[in-house]
Design an enzyme around this catalytic site. Structure first.
Site, PDB file in Angstrom:
ATOM      1  N   ASP A   1       7.959   4.950  -5.462  1.00 47.79           N
ATOM      2  CA  ASP A   1       6.698   5.654  -5.252  1.00 47.79           C
ATOM      3  C   ASP A   1       5.702   4.950  -4.346  1.00 47.79           C
ATOM      4  O   ASP A   1       4.552   5.388  -4.244  1.00 47.79           O
ATOM      5  CB  ASP A   1       6.032   5.950  -6.597  1.00 47.79           C
ATOM      6  CG  ASP A   1       5.694   4.681  -7.378  1.00 47.79           C
ATOM      7  OD1 ASP A   1       6.297   3.638  -7.106  1.00 47.79           O
ATOM      8  OD2 ASP A   1       4.825   4.756  -8.267  1.00 47.79           O
ATOM      9  N   GLU A   2       6.095   3.876  -3.675  1.00 46.22           N
ATOM     10  CA  GLU A   2       5.138   3.238  -2.761  1.00 46.22           C
ATOM     11  C   GLU A   2       5.863   2.531  -1.627  1.00 46.22           C
ATOM     12  O   GLU A   2       7.014   2.114  -1.759  1.00 46.22           O
ATOM     13  CB  GLU A   2       4.207   2.269  -3.492  1.00 46.22           C
ATOM     14  CG  GLU A   2       4.869   1.069  -4.088  1.00 46.22           C
ATOM     15  CD  GLU A   2       3.860   0.088  -4.683  1.00 46.22           C
ATOM     16  OE1 GLU A   2       2.832  -0.188  -4.042  1.00 46.22           O
ATOM     17  OE2 GLU A   2       4.130  -0.408  -5.789  1.00 46.22           O
TER      18      GLU A   2
ATOM     19  N   ASP B   1       0.818   5.070  -1.852  1.00 43.54           N
ATOM     20  CA  ASP B   1       1.175   4.919  -3.267  1.00 43.54           C
ATOM     21  C   ASP B   1       1.004   6.274  -3.955  1.00 43.54           C
ATOM     22  O   ASP B   1      -0.092   6.827  -3.983  1.00 43.54           O
ATOM     23  CB  ASP B   1       0.262   3.869  -3.914  1.00 43.54           C
ATOM     24  CG  ASP B   1       0.745   3.435  -5.290  1.00 43.54           C
ATOM     25  OD1 ASP B   1       1.826   3.882  -5.712  1.00 43.54           O
ATOM     26  OD2 ASP B   1       0.034   2.644  -5.941  1.00 43.54           O
TER      27      ASP B   1
END
EC number: 2.7.7.7
Length: 357
Positions: free
Chosen positions: A105-106, A11
């Site tokens: 983003d993860e 993350d």
């Protein structure tokens, strides 16, 4: 066996805001919010400096400004964020083909069998973090465990720039001590309901029967029953199909008339259809969302037997759903439109679209 799996959850730390601070040195060390600064704006992301004041994503901008008078608002640059995300995913692909992106983003990575032949998932996670930093000059947090639920909890545990491991013999104790609001998938409303039922921690949750949890939380009760026991059999799915595509907008001024709302809905339908046209993935269910200026939310949906491939028909259904809400009791603050039950349309080539509403 589940305990033999090796799952990493990566993350990025305050991703959008961190990209802005990386690219604009004058923002470094300062409280930054990505989003609109107007009274109707919403925070899309907040730097860690802003979070210390209680600023969070999805918070109204005027509330964020109240909490942090020195907050600096910057407009989003999604093209840049997507470019950085592609760099990060390229790094993941060097370790395993089993990568399940959750957002820009993860992502989850199943590294039980990996392309590097490495046996330690912890060392792999550390190496991935270092590669991300070298490539993007951005930090990431990583969690390592034997299932997705625990890996996600682990990545949250030592943010920012953290690395935390939950080993198979540690899962039950880790979950037992955790407040239920820290569980991924337990939102504020659900946590409050659990508190009213005397459920404060993972241990409290584990002491409930599955029947009790299903009675109070429906189908989600089964999920809560399992995660309280640190159980999660879900595989990492690299080809996870997107469930819906949508667009919404909070307007600078409330909309009063049907004509104004039709005009506000048009660019949102443009956004949705542009994605469908580019991906050639179309949906069967059209949903229109209306948020009134007292924050009451109204939604209407209609479904077809097969994917809707004609833009004119999509627009017709969306406008009809909008009109079905009239007369409205109050002016409109926000409009949204989405397509769900998405399907790859190639199998339908040459077939007539038969609709059933």
């Amino acid at each position: 066996m589940e305990a033999n799996r090796k799952i990493i959850h990566v993350d990025m730390d305050a991703f959008f805001a961190s990209v802005e601070q990386r690219d604009f040195p004058e923002l470094r060390g300062k409280p930054v919010a990505v989003g609109g600064s107007g009274d109707r704006g919403v925070v899309a992301a907040a730097s860690y400096e802003a979070r210390r004041y209680g600023v969070r994503s999805a918070m109204a901008s005027k509330v964020a400004r109240r909490k942090c008078p020195s907050l600096i608002f910057v407009k989003h640059r999604f093209d840049v964020y997507k470019q950085v995300s592609s760099q990060i995913r390229a790094i993941f692909a060097e370790y395993t083909p089993l990568v399940e992106p959750l957002s820009l983003d993860e992502a989850y990575l199943d590294v039980t069998e990996n392309l590097r032949g490495l046996k330690s998932a912890t060392l792999m996670a550390q190496e991935i973090k270092e590669r991300i930093w070298q490539t993007t000059r951005l930090t990431a947090s990583a969690g390592v465990s034997y299932n997705k639920f625990l890996a996600k909890l682990a990545s949250d545990h030592r943010k920012p720039n953290g690395l935390f491991v939950i080993k198979p013999h540690e899962g039950l104790d880790f979950v037992a001590a955790l407040p239920v609001e820290r569980f991924h998938g337990v939102g504020r409303v659900t946590a409050e309901k659990m508190h009213r039922l005397g459920i404060q921690t993972g241990l409290d949750l584990r002491q409930q029967t599955e029947a009790f949890l299903r009675q109070h939380f429906g189908k989600s009760g089964g999920h809560y029953y399992r995660i309280a026991r640190a159980e999660d059999q879900r595989p990492v799915e690299p080809d996870r199909i997107r469930k819906s595509v949508g667009s919404e907008n909070t307007f600078g001024q409330d909309l009063d008339t049907l004509a104004e709302m039709q005009g506000g809905l048009a660019p949102l339908m443009d956004d949705v259809w542009r994605w469908c046209d580019r991906t050639q993935v179309f949906g069967r269910t059209v949903t229109v969302k209306i948020k009134l200026n007292d924050f009451q939310i109204l939604t209407r949906s209609r479904s077809a037997l097969l994917p809707i491939r004609e833009r004119a028909f999509f627009e017709k259904v969306a406008y009809e759903l909008l009109e079905e809400n009239f007369p409205l009791p109050r002016p409109v603050r926000l409009l949204g439109v989405s397509l769900s039950n998405l399907e790859d349309t190639h199998p339908y080539e040459g077939k007539q679209l038969t609709l059933s509403f």
